[in-house]
Design a protein around this motif. Structure first.
Motif, PDB file in Angstrom:
ATOM      1  N   UNK A 139     -12.390 -23.262 -55.682  1.00 37.57           N
ATOM      2  CA  UNK A 139     -12.898 -24.595 -56.339  1.00 37.57           C
ATOM      3  C   UNK A 139     -12.765 -25.629 -55.510  1.00 37.57           C
ATOM      4  N   UNK A 140     -13.887 -26.562 -55.711  1.00 38.36           N
ATOM      5  CA  UNK A 140     -14.169 -27.924 -54.800  1.00 38.36           C
ATOM      6  C   UNK A 140     -12.791 -28.727 -54.785  1.00 38.36           C
ATOM      7  N   UNK A 141     -12.090 -28.707 -55.887  1.00 43.47           N
ATOM      8  CA  UNK A 141     -10.884 -29.559 -55.913  1.00 43.47           C
ATOM      9  C   UNK A 141      -9.763 -28.827 -55.151  1.00 43.47           C
ATOM     10  N   UNK A 142      -9.919 -27.694 -55.148  1.00 43.04           N
ATOM     11  CA  UNK A 142      -8.654 -26.904 -54.460  1.00 43.04           C
ATOM     12  C   UNK A 142      -9.311 -26.878 -52.756  1.00 43.04           C
ATOM     13  N   UNK A 143     -10.327 -26.874 -52.424  1.00 42.85           N
ATOM     14  CA  UNK A 143     -10.860 -26.890 -50.974  1.00 42.85           C
ATOM     15  C   UNK A 143     -10.436 -28.320 -50.367  1.00 42.85           C
ATOM     16  N   UNK A 144     -10.779 -29.582 -51.167  1.00 48.98           N
ATOM     17  CA  UNK A 144     -10.476 -30.707 -50.843  1.00 48.98           C
ATOM     18  C   UNK A 144      -9.077 -30.883 -50.670  1.00 48.98           C
ATOM     19  N   UNK A 145      -7.979 -30.047 -51.498  1.00 48.06           N
ATOM     20  CA  UNK A 145      -6.583 -30.108 -51.612  1.00 48.06           C
ATOM     21  C   UNK A 145      -6.205 -29.639 -50.020  1.00 48.06           C
ATOM     22  N   UNK A 146      -6.988 -28.421 -49.716  1.00 48.62           N
ATOM     23  CA  UNK A 146      -6.813 -27.835 -48.414  1.00 48.62           C
ATOM     24  C   UNK A 146      -7.119 -28.719 -47.084  1.00 48.62           C
TER      25      UNK A 146
END
Length: 342
Positions: A319-326
């Protein structure tokens, strides 16, 4: 498209990596492709693969090693007394030897001859070492799929060449599909002087600055390219493709040696008018973009010496949100979440 790539070259070497693999087909000149759970990650021009042009350069995609510079007085994409852009056979057509050195490493090697715009003819060893690496543990904690690989790219002169008559450095161009809606970025302290926009014109409002990074909104009709200057301490470049739920990050370390202008233009301010470690190409209507790393030229006693470029590529899906969290956890980068709505 993965199966088409495998079927195209019976000698293709495949290296397992993360939740996918790295594919190196010798017939495609040394290009690297990646697949993630069966989906081809890189751009592949299937039409050109099936029906190669007898006269024009086939821009097939993947991760390719080029000799820098492209333009200017020492160009490798223009021959002496010619304004016709071209890619020499040593890069575009010569098939390398591809050997698996061990379970985690593949070696790609070929002997090539290149001529620059000044007429200097170079006998070179072209070499790529490719290592499969483990994903950062944060990726697993965030339930992200992906793969990580390193490349050590090199040009080794097989003769004595006066450093006054040639510029040569390895340049890794990694090509991905898409443009509209994709947001590229670079981690570098805020400073307009950190970016070199002297390629195809200034992208203008497509570039936006944050304190520790910039974002570059890709797409539109026009092609754009920017460089990120090595002396501004850039840490990485990358791109978020929210439509594909994919994140790409590339890194290279600054080197001792000579960085110079790689641009495909006349370089009116001279070949040393800029010194870039990274470059991002927005293909616009071409429908692809590139994340590029650039090496430095090495010399010894006034002669051209072997030059190398160590790059790392991280490819993630989630998910884009988890990619940003990474990005926040691994690089300390926190792009504005408005980039998800581009």
């Amino acid at each position: 498209m993965v199966e088409q790539l495998r079927a195209h070259d019976a000698n293709l070497v495949e290296l397992e990596c993360g939740q996918g693999s790295i594919l190196i087909p010798p017939s495609l000149g040394g290009r690297i492709f990646c697949q993630l759970t069966g989906e081809l990650v890189h751009r592949l021009d299937v039409e050109a693969l099936r029906h190669p042009s007898p006269t024009e350069y086939d821009n097939l995609g993947g991760n390719s090693l080029w000799p820098a510079p492209e333009g200017g007085p020492f160009a490798f994409n223009y021959l002496p007394e010619s304004d016709a852009w071209m890619v020499q056979d040593g890069i575009a057509k010569a098939a390398p030897r591809v050997v698996r050195d061990d379970e985690d490493c593949v070696r790609v090697e070929k002997r090539i001859v290149l001529t620059n715009r000044r007429g200097t003819r170079l006998d070179l060893n072209y070499r790529r070492l490719i290592w499969a690496r483990a994903l950062h543990p944060i990726a697993g904690l965030l339930d992200l799929e992906g793969l990580t690989y390193d490349t050590l790219d090199a040009f080794e002169p097989l003769g004595d060449y006066d450093a006054e008559s040639v510029l040569l450095a390895p340049w890794s161009l990694e090509q991905f599909p898409g443009a509209e809606g994709i947001v590229a970025f670079g981690q570098v302290p805020e400073s307009d002087a950190a970016l070199n926009c002297d390629f195809y014109g200034d992208p203008g409002e497509r570039i936006a600055w944050r304190p520790d990074h910039f974002v570059f909104r890709l797409g539109g009709k026009e092609r754009h390219q920017i460089g990120v200057r090595v002396d501004h301490d850039p840490r990485c470049i990358g791109a978020l493709d929210a439509a594909r739920s994919m994140l790409f990050v590339r890194k290279a370390r600054p080197q001792q040696g000579a960085y110079f202008n790689i641009a495909d233009n006349e370089q009116p301010d001279g070949p040393f008018s800029t010194a870039d470690l990274y470059s991002i190409f927005n293909g616009g209507e071409l429908g692809f973009f590139e994340l590029e790393t650039i090496g430095a030229m090495q010399t010894a006693k006034g002669l051209l010496a072997a030059s190398t470029l160590l790059s790392q590529t991280v490819i993630l899906r989630g998910s884009p949100e988890k990619l940003l969290a990474y990005l926040l956890e691994t690089e300390g980068l926190q792009p504005d979440e408005s980039i998800l709505n581009t």
